[in-house]
Design an enzyme around this catalytic site. Structure first.
Site, PDB file in Angstrom:
ATOM      1  N   ARG A   1     -89.130 -42.685  98.862  1.00 13.53           N
ATOM      2  CA  ARG A   1     -88.505 -41.744  99.800  1.00 13.53           C
ATOM      3  C   ARG A   1     -86.998 -41.935  99.944  1.00 13.53           C
ATOM      4  O   ARG A   1     -86.492 -43.059  99.885  1.00 13.53           O
ATOM      5  CB  ARG A   1     -89.156 -41.896 101.182  1.00 13.53           C
ATOM      6  CG  ARG A   1     -90.605 -41.453 101.162  1.00 13.53           C
ATOM      7  CD  ARG A   1     -91.346 -41.783 102.440  1.00 13.53           C
ATOM      8  NE  ARG A   1     -92.716 -41.254 102.360  1.00 13.53           N
ATOM      9  CZ  ARG A   1     -93.687 -41.851 101.682  1.00 13.53           C
ATOM     10  NH1 ARG A   1     -93.480 -42.979 101.044  1.00 13.53           N
ATOM     11  NH2 ARG A   1     -94.897 -41.304 101.645  1.00 13.53           N
TER      12      ARG A   1
ATOM     13  N   HIS B   1     -90.328 -38.918  95.659  1.00 13.45           N
ATOM     14  CA  HIS B   1     -90.700 -38.910  94.239  1.00 13.45           C
ATOM     15  C   HIS B   1     -90.003 -37.848  93.394  1.00 13.45           C
ATOM     16  O   HIS B   1     -90.634 -37.206  92.541  1.00 13.45           O
ATOM     17  CB  HIS B   1     -92.220 -38.750  94.108  1.00 13.45           C
ATOM     18  CG  HIS B   1     -93.016 -39.940  94.571  1.00 13.45           C
ATOM     19  ND1 HIS B   1     -92.496 -41.203  94.647  1.00 13.45           N
ATOM     20  CD2 HIS B   1     -94.312 -40.045  94.993  1.00 13.45           C
ATOM     21  CE1 HIS B   1     -93.440 -42.044  95.074  1.00 13.45           C
ATOM     22  NE2 HIS B   1     -94.545 -41.364  95.305  1.00 13.45           N
TER      23      HIS B   1
ATOM     24  N   HIS C   1     -97.118 -43.774  88.586  1.00 12.92           N
ATOM     25  CA  HIS C   1     -97.973 -43.654  89.766  1.00 12.92           C
ATOM     26  C   HIS C   1     -99.462 -43.710  89.412  1.00 12.92           C
ATOM     27  O   HIS C   1    -100.268 -42.968  89.986  1.00 12.92           O
ATOM     28  CB  HIS C   1     -97.637 -42.344  90.499  1.00 12.92           C
ATOM     29  CG  HIS C   1     -97.852 -42.386  91.974  1.00 12.92           C
ATOM     30  ND1 HIS C   1     -99.107 -42.504  92.536  1.00 12.92           N
ATOM     31  CD2 HIS C   1     -96.988 -42.334  93.003  1.00 12.92           C
ATOM     32  CE1 HIS C   1     -98.992 -42.499  93.850  1.00 12.92           C
ATOM     33  NE2 HIS C   1     -97.716 -42.406  94.163  1.00 12.92           N
TER      34      HIS C   1
ATOM     35  N   ASP D   1     -99.086 -48.890 102.456  1.00 13.00           N
ATOM     36  CA  ASP D   1     -98.233 -47.917 101.774  1.00 13.00           C
ATOM     37  C   ASP D   1     -96.799 -48.395 102.012  1.00 13.00           C
ATOM     38  O   ASP D   1     -96.000 -47.740 102.664  1.00 13.00           O
ATOM     39  CB  ASP D   1     -98.472 -46.512 102.363  1.00 13.00           C
ATOM     40  CG  ASP D   1     -97.816 -45.417 101.535  1.00 13.00           C
ATOM     41  OD1 ASP D   1     -97.121 -45.759 100.560  1.00 13.00           O
ATOM     42  OD2 ASP D   1     -98.009 -44.231 101.868  1.00 13.00           O
TER      43      ASP D   1
ATOM     44  N   GLU E   1     -96.736 -49.519  92.353  1.00 16.34           N
ATOM     45  CA  GLU E   1     -95.589 -48.788  91.810  1.00 16.34           C
ATOM     46  C   GLU E   1     -94.379 -49.718  91.852  1.00 16.34           C
ATOM     47  O   GLU E   1     -93.750 -49.884  92.895  1.00 16.34           O
ATOM     48  CB  GLU E   1     -95.316 -47.547  92.663  1.00 16.34           C
ATOM     49  CG  GLU E   1     -96.521 -46.636  92.845  1.00 16.34           C
ATOM     50  CD  GLU E   1     -96.385 -45.767  94.101  1.00 16.34           C
ATOM     51  OE1 GLU E   1     -95.331 -45.136  94.279  1.00 16.34           O
ATOM     52  OE2 GLU E   1     -97.326 -45.737  94.899  1.00 16.34           O
TER      53      GLU E   1
HETATM   54  C1  GLA Z   1     -96.483 -42.951  97.219  1.00 21.65           C
HETATM   55  C2  GLA Z   1     -96.139 -42.902  98.657  1.00 21.65           C
HETATM   56  C3  GLA Z   1     -97.324 -42.496  99.438  1.00 21.65           C
HETATM   57  C4  GLA Z   1     -97.872 -41.180  98.946  1.00 21.65           C
HETATM   58  C5  GLA Z   1     -98.172 -41.285  97.486  1.00 21.65           C
HETATM   59  C6  GLA Z   1     -98.629 -39.961  96.928  1.00 21.65           C
HETATM   60  O1  GLA Z   1     -97.229 -44.022  96.915  1.00 21.65           O
HETATM   61  O2  GLA Z   1     -95.622 -44.107  99.131  1.00 21.65           O
HETATM   62  O3  GLA Z   1     -96.971 -42.388 100.790  1.00 21.65           O
HETATM   63  O4  GLA Z   1     -96.938 -40.162  99.161  1.00 21.65           O
HETATM   64  O5  GLA Z   1     -97.044 -41.717  96.790  1.00 21.65           O
HETATM   65  O6  GLA Z   1     -99.711 -39.453  97.631  1.00 21.65           O
END
Ligand code: GLA
Length: 377
Positions: A105, A130, A203, A276, A341
């Site tokens: 982000r 992304h 991803h 996350d 990731e």
């Molecule tokens: C990344 C983000 C998550 C989500 C995924 C896609 O991993 O950190 O919050 O947006 O991509 O669903």
């Protein structure tokens, strides 16, 4: 004498052809059909001598299939994906895709370089995620097969100056190589003609039981990171590098993913809806190092992650909601896959204390990540 020479020549031509044929057997190319845009989607399947297969599309450079053996030598497809290329335009999941120009982000979709403000599309709450509305996951890459016993693919894409709001023409190259030891290495390189920001990743979602075989809460994971980045409600890092010790984010020794994922007393778990977040490695030397290890106890499948990157977003598929149907016809429910990731820190273009993600003309961006599979008997 002449006859012998001709015969020798014939044999050598045959054996050359034969070797070539054997090598190209390690990469199979198939048509997946045409997109509404008219672009044709091709699927390249790499196979190593052990029998591991990795199938990658020119659309998004996406890993569609990835097989790995269990403790009895039985192969299963351990990555989430779809058989229908159009499904990959769903920009909420990014199944298996290459992510760019900026993975993760950027707050409010804005950043400045040398006093000039750039504005990106907002595609995740109030923020940019992304790479934008049409990130590298949704473009057609040029693909060159790399033949050999350890087959690979070279993917290239030229992102235009101003594409999705980012400055500079970015020449991107991604090389996937499937090694004999059941590891896949991904090397990302990029150059620019104007100062810009870059943060590339992949991803892939993994489920070491096999794609569509339930959730990943029973997997055990360790991450060599003593800090993580707490976030606000929109998952933008607050700027703090928080110690994992005494929190559900401590994976310095191995823990079952499900053990603390619903700890409602932890504000960061609550904000992430589970895991996350970005974990920061103790070693930020930019050399390839082992950073994470995953075991699925029932199958015995293991996966080790190596990277040159300083951080990893460990995402437990909290936004999977049963709407996407996977390759084997099973719907992907919440936490049916996890992602590791590897990357630079989210929102780095706005946070001066984070390692820089700026790329200058004349410099080459280069990172490598390796996913290596094994078994524990
Ligand atoms: C990344 C983000 C998550 C989500 C995924 C896609 O991993 O950190 O919050 O947006 O991509 O669903």
């Amino acid at each position: 004498m002449k006859k012998i020479l001709i015969l020798a020549l014939a044999i050598s031509i045959w054996s050359c052809n034969n070797t070539k044929k054997e090598e190209s057997m390690n990469i199979k190319v198939e048509e997946m059909g045409a997109l509404a845009s008219g672009d044709s989607v091709k699927l390249y399947t790499l196979k190593n001598a052990a029998g591991m297969e990795v199938a990658i599309m020119n659309l998004g450079g996406t890993i569609v299939k990835w097989t790995a053996p269990d403790k009895d030598g039985v192969y299963a497809d351990i990555t989430l994906g779809s058989n229908n290329p159009e499904d990959y335009f769903d920009n909420t999941k990014y199944l298996g895709a290459l992510i760019g120009r900026f993975g993760n982000r950027i707050a409010k979709g804005k950043f400045s370089i040398d006093g000039q403000e750039y504005t990106l599309a907002i595609n995740n709450g109030p923020n940019a995620l992304h790479g934008g509305l049409k990130g590298f996951n949704a473009v057609i890459w040029d693909v060159t097969p790399i033949e050999g016993a350890e087959p690979g693919l070279k993917l290239t894409y030229v992102s235009k100056d101003g594409e999705e709001g980012y400055p500079g023409t970015l020449n991107v190259e991604v090389v996937y190589l499937l090694k004999a030891d059941n590891s896949l290495s991904i090397t990302y390189t990029a150059t620019t003609d104007k100062k810009t920001v870059v943060n590339l990743t992949n991803h892939a979602y993994f489920n070491l039981k096999g794609e569509g075989k339930g959730d990943i809460l029973d997997h055990e994971i360790s991450i060599k990171a003593d800090k993580f980045l707490p976030t606000d409600e929109g998952l933008i890092p607050t700027g703090e590098l928080k110690s994992v010790v005494g929190t559900p984010f401590d994976f310095l020794s191995s823990h079952v993913i499900g053990e603390r994922i619903n700890d409602t007393t932890d504000i960061d778990i609550l904000r992430g809806g589970g895991y996350d977040h970005c974990w920061i490695f103790g070693d930020s030397s930019n050399t390839l190092k082992s950073v994470a290890f995953v075991l699925e106890p029932a199958s015995g499948r293991t996966m080790e992650v190596f990277t040159t990157e300083p951080a990893v977003q460990f995402y437990t598929g909290n936004f999977l909601n049963g709407k996407a149907t996977g390759k084997s016809g099973v719907r992907y429910d919440k936490r049916f896959g996890f992602c590791l990731e590897t990357q630079h820190y989210p929102d780095a273009p706005n946070q001066a204390a984070f390692p820089s993600t700026i790329l200058l003309p004349g410099e080459t961006y280069k990172t490598t990540t390796v996913y290596k599979f094994g078994v524990k008997k």
